[in-house]
Motif scaffolding. Structure first.
Motif, PDB file in Angstrom:
ATOM      1  N   VAL A 114       0.830  -1.208   0.000  1.00 60.23           N
ATOM      2  CA  VAL A 114       0.000   0.000   0.000  1.00 60.23           C
ATOM      3  C   VAL A 114       0.860   1.253   0.000  1.00 60.23           C
ATOM      4  O   VAL A 114       0.579   2.227  -0.718  1.00 60.23           O
ATOM      5  N   VAL A 115       1.944   1.252   0.793  1.00 59.64           N
ATOM      6  CA  VAL A 115       2.842   2.410   0.832  1.00 59.64           C
ATOM      7  C   VAL A 115       3.507   2.628  -0.524  1.00 59.64           C
ATOM      8  O   VAL A 115       3.618   3.768  -1.013  1.00 59.64           O
ATOM      9  N   LYS A 116       3.947   1.534  -1.154  1.00 57.61           N
ATOM     10  CA  LYS A 116       4.587   1.648  -2.464  1.00 57.61           C
ATOM     11  C   LYS A 116       3.613   2.194  -3.500  1.00 57.61           C
ATOM     12  O   LYS A 116       3.958   3.090  -4.290  1.00 57.61           O
ATOM     13  N   GLN A 117       2.394   1.671  -3.499  1.00 55.99           N
ATOM     14  CA  GLN A 117       1.404   2.157  -4.460  1.00 55.99           C
ATOM     15  C   GLN A 117       1.007   3.598  -4.156  1.00 55.99           C
ATOM     16  O   GLN A 117       0.765   4.384  -5.075  1.00 55.99           O
ATOM     17  N   GLY A 118       0.933   3.941  -2.876  1.00 50.11           N
ATOM     18  CA  GLY A 118       0.632   5.325  -2.525  1.00 50.11           C
ATOM     19  C   GLY A 118       1.706   6.285  -2.991  1.00 50.11           C
ATOM     20  O   GLY A 118       1.419   7.376  -3.490  1.00 50.11           O
ATOM     21  N   ALA A 119       2.978   5.870  -2.850  1.00 53.10           N
ATOM     22  CA  ALA A 119       4.081   6.711  -3.320  1.00 53.10           C
ATOM     23  C   ALA A 119       4.041   6.865  -4.840  1.00 53.10           C
ATOM     24  O   ALA A 119       4.273   7.967  -5.374  1.00 53.10           O
ATOM     25  N   ASN A 120       3.760   5.775  -5.543  1.00 50.21           N
ATOM     26  CA  ASN A 120       3.656   5.862  -7.006  1.00 50.21           C
ATOM     27  C   ASN A 120       2.498   6.758  -7.422  1.00 50.21           C
ATOM     28  O   ASN A 120       2.599   7.516  -8.397  1.00 50.21           O
ATOM     29  N   PHE A 121       1.405   6.674  -6.691  1.00 47.32           N
ATOM     30  CA  PHE A 121       0.242   7.507  -7.005  1.00 47.32           C
ATOM     31  C   PHE A 121       0.583   8.988  -6.848  1.00 47.32           C
ATOM     32  O   PHE A 121       0.235   9.815  -7.700  1.00 47.32           O
ATOM     33  N   ILE A 122       1.282   9.341  -5.762  1.00 45.12           N
ATOM     34  CA  ILE A 122       1.678  10.738  -5.546  1.00 45.12           C
ATOM     35  C   ILE A 122       2.666  11.192  -6.615  1.00 45.12           C
ATOM     36  O   ILE A 122       2.612  12.333  -7.094  1.00 45.12           O
ATOM     37  N   ARG A 123       3.559  10.287  -7.021  1.00 43.25           N
ATOM     38  CA  ARG A 123       4.547  10.637  -8.043  1.00 43.25           C
ATOM     39  C   ARG A 123       3.877  10.896  -9.397  1.00 43.25           C
ATOM     40  O   ARG A 123       4.311  11.771 -10.153  1.00 43.25           O
ATOM     41  N   GLU A 124       2.835  10.149  -9.702  1.00 43.16           N
ATOM     42  CA  GLU A 124       2.168  10.306 -10.987  1.00 43.16           C
ATOM     43  C   GLU A 124       1.033  11.316 -10.943  1.00 43.16           C
ATOM     44  O   GLU A 124       0.388  11.548 -11.970  1.00 43.16           O
ATOM     45  N   LEU A 125       0.794  11.903  -9.784  1.00 44.24           N
ATOM     46  CA  LEU A 125      -0.311  12.842  -9.665  1.00 44.24           C
ATOM     47  C   LEU A 125      -0.154  14.064 -10.568  1.00 44.24           C
ATOM     48  O   LEU A 125      -1.142  14.511 -11.166  1.00 44.24           O
ATOM     49  N   PRO A 126       1.052  14.659 -10.701  1.00 43.93           N
ATOM     50  CA  PRO A 126       1.181  15.794 -11.643  1.00 43.93           C
ATOM     51  C   PRO A 126       0.811  15.428 -13.084  1.00 43.93           C
ATOM     52  O   PRO A 126       0.175  16.213 -13.786  1.00 43.93           O
ATOM     53  N   TYR A 127       1.209  14.220 -13.506  1.00 42.84           N
ATOM     54  CA  TYR A 127       0.840  13.787 -14.853  1.00 42.84           C
ATOM     55  C   TYR A 127      -0.679  13.658 -14.980  1.00 42.84           C
ATOM     56  O   TYR A 127      -1.265  14.045 -16.004  1.00 42.84           O
ATOM     57  N   MET A 128      -1.298  13.105 -13.954  1.00 48.95           N
ATOM     58  CA  MET A 128      -2.757  12.985 -13.973  1.00 48.95           C
ATOM     59  C   MET A 128      -3.403  14.362 -14.041  1.00 48.95           C
ATOM     60  O   MET A 128      -4.395  14.569 -14.742  1.00 48.95           O
ATOM     61  N   LEU A 129      -2.831  15.321 -13.297  1.00 49.68           N
ATOM     62  CA  LEU A 129      -3.380  16.676 -13.301  1.00 49.68           C
ATOM     63  C   LEU A 129      -3.258  17.313 -14.675  1.00 49.68           C
ATOM     64  O   LEU A 129      -4.202  17.944 -15.175  1.00 49.68           O
ATOM     65  N   ASN A 130      -2.088  17.146 -15.309  1.00 47.01           N
ATOM     66  CA  ASN A 130      -1.906  17.710 -16.652  1.00 47.01           C
ATOM     67  C   ASN A 130      -2.851  17.063 -17.661  1.00 47.01           C
ATOM     68  O   ASN A 130      -3.402  17.742 -18.536  1.00 47.01           O
ATOM     69  N   GLN A 131      -3.028  15.762 -17.533  1.00 46.95           N
ATOM     70  CA  GLN A 131      -3.939  15.071 -18.434  1.00 46.95           C
ATOM     71  C   GLN A 131      -5.377  15.549 -18.225  1.00 46.95           C
ATOM     72  O   GLN A 131      -6.114  15.762 -19.188  1.00 46.95           O
ATOM     73  N   THR A 132      -5.744  15.730 -16.961  1.00 45.27           N
ATOM     74  CA  THR A 132      -7.084  16.238 -16.664  1.00 45.27           C
ATOM     75  C   THR A 132      -7.261  17.660 -17.197  1.00 45.27           C
ATOM     76  O   THR A 132      -8.305  18.008 -17.759  1.00 45.27           O
TER      77      THR A 132
END
Length: 360
Positions: free
Chosen positions: A92-110
């Protein structure tokens, strides 16, 4: 006005048992309200003790003494919890860290998708409104990132407190399981003699709390496990993280399911877009929520579901606002407590029947 209040007071509090019940309720609510943070380890220990009392009683029926049964059950519970955390928390911690790392990309895509809406639907969507929305979301994410970065000294203090709780809570649970009868008798000695109504309410609430805690733990495990299997079969990213969120969302009736739908849908959209895979994900998630609300909850909480949904939502909002997490967790039992008090409170008809019986 004073006469009306005086008559109401005499009608409602002429019974000494009703007065005792009122005093106990006010005292209990006041203690939790003012000292709730200090009592957090005790509340956690009470919840775990309620959960483990049934296997301890079962071992006693098989001939094991109370102390031995408490030791066996507590060691098994601690071992299972440690193994579960070691297997789940790193993922869960690893996936949470990956999610935070990819959040800017998700924001730009949105942002890119939202900026195309005014061109596609000029009559329905305003470009200025979209820009304002994107700026607000970006500001929120930046402030959240700053809060995460500044989470340093406070996190160390919380970790130290958590380590202390890991020692205190098992000790409290052990003594609650081992000396259940003695502790109950010790508390009873301090109660007033006129406690018939309080005893009636407590007997009803005790069975409610036992069933609620066991049922809620079973519901979290079932919903979380089924969600993980469904997400893994669909090959959804962050499946363990989202499954944990879905499982924990059952702690907040109605509101939790609605809130956790947002991250599940967002991850699905970012991974697949509005395709058939996203449709399958939402159908699977909807089936899980429907089975939880219409099958699992009625089976596990047959008495609690008699409460109206409005009463449950109001209880979550009120008790959650007053006591935070514990208020949300015990929202349904507290709502049933209010219902039990109202049902047990002596009515005018009951008082008239008692007066007639005494006169005869």
């Amino acid at each position: 006005m004073l006469d009306v209040f005086s008559r109401w007071y005499k009608d409602r509090f002429s019974d000494p048992h009703a007065v005792t019940l009122t005093i106990l309720l006010v005292f209990g609510f006041s203690v939790v309200f003012f000292f709730g943070s200090l009592l957090a380890p005790l509340l956690a220990a009470i919840v775990i003790a309620y959960l483990l009392d049934w296997p301890v009683s079962s071992l006693q029926r098989w001939g094991v003494n109370r102390t031995g049964a408490a030791i066996i059950v507590l060691l098994a519970f601690v071992g299972f919890t440690v193994l579960a955390l070691l297997g789940l928390v790193p993922t869960v911690v690893k996936q949470g860290a990956n999610f935070i790392r990819e959040l800017p990309y998700m924001l730009n895509q949105t942002q890119g998708y939202l900026l195309t809406l005014p061109e596609k639907y000029p009559e329905m969507v305003d470009a200025e409104m979209v820009s304002t929305l994107v700026d607000n979301v970006r500001d929120k994410l930046i402030s959240s990132g700053e809060a995460i970065v500044s989470f340093s000294l406070g996190s160390l203090i919380n970790i130290a407190a958590l380590l202390v709780y890991c020692i205190l809570v098992p000790l409290l649970v052990f003594f609650m399981l081992k000396d259940k009868t003695e502790l109950t008798q010790s508390v009873t000695r301090f109660l007033p003699e006129n406690r018939q109504l309080a005893t009636q309410v407590w007997v009803e609430m005790n069975s409610q709390i036992i069933n609620y805690i066991r049922g809620k733990v079973v519901e979290i495990l079932i919903v979380g496990s089924v969600s993980y299997v469904a997400f893994a079969v669909l090959d959804l990213r962050y499946s363990a993280l989202l499954a944990v969120l879905v499982g924990l969302s059952v702690l907040i009736p109605f509101i939790g399911a609605a809130a956790v739908t947002v991250p599940v849908a967002l991850v699905g959209v970012f991974q697949w877009g509005f395709t058939s895979e996203f449709l399958y994900l939402m159908i699977a998630y909807g089936v899980i929520q429907a089975l939880d609300g219409n099958v699992l909850v009625p089976v596990l909480f047959s008495e609690a579901v008699n409460l109206h949904p409005v009463a449950i939502i109001v209880a979550v909002l009120v008790f959650g606002g007053v006591w935070g997490f514990w208020g949300i967790f015990f929202a349904i039992p507290l709502a049933t407590l209010v219902k039990a008090v109202v049902n047990a409170w002596p009515s005018d008809k009951a008082k008239a029947a008692e007066s007639l019986a005494s006169a005869e």
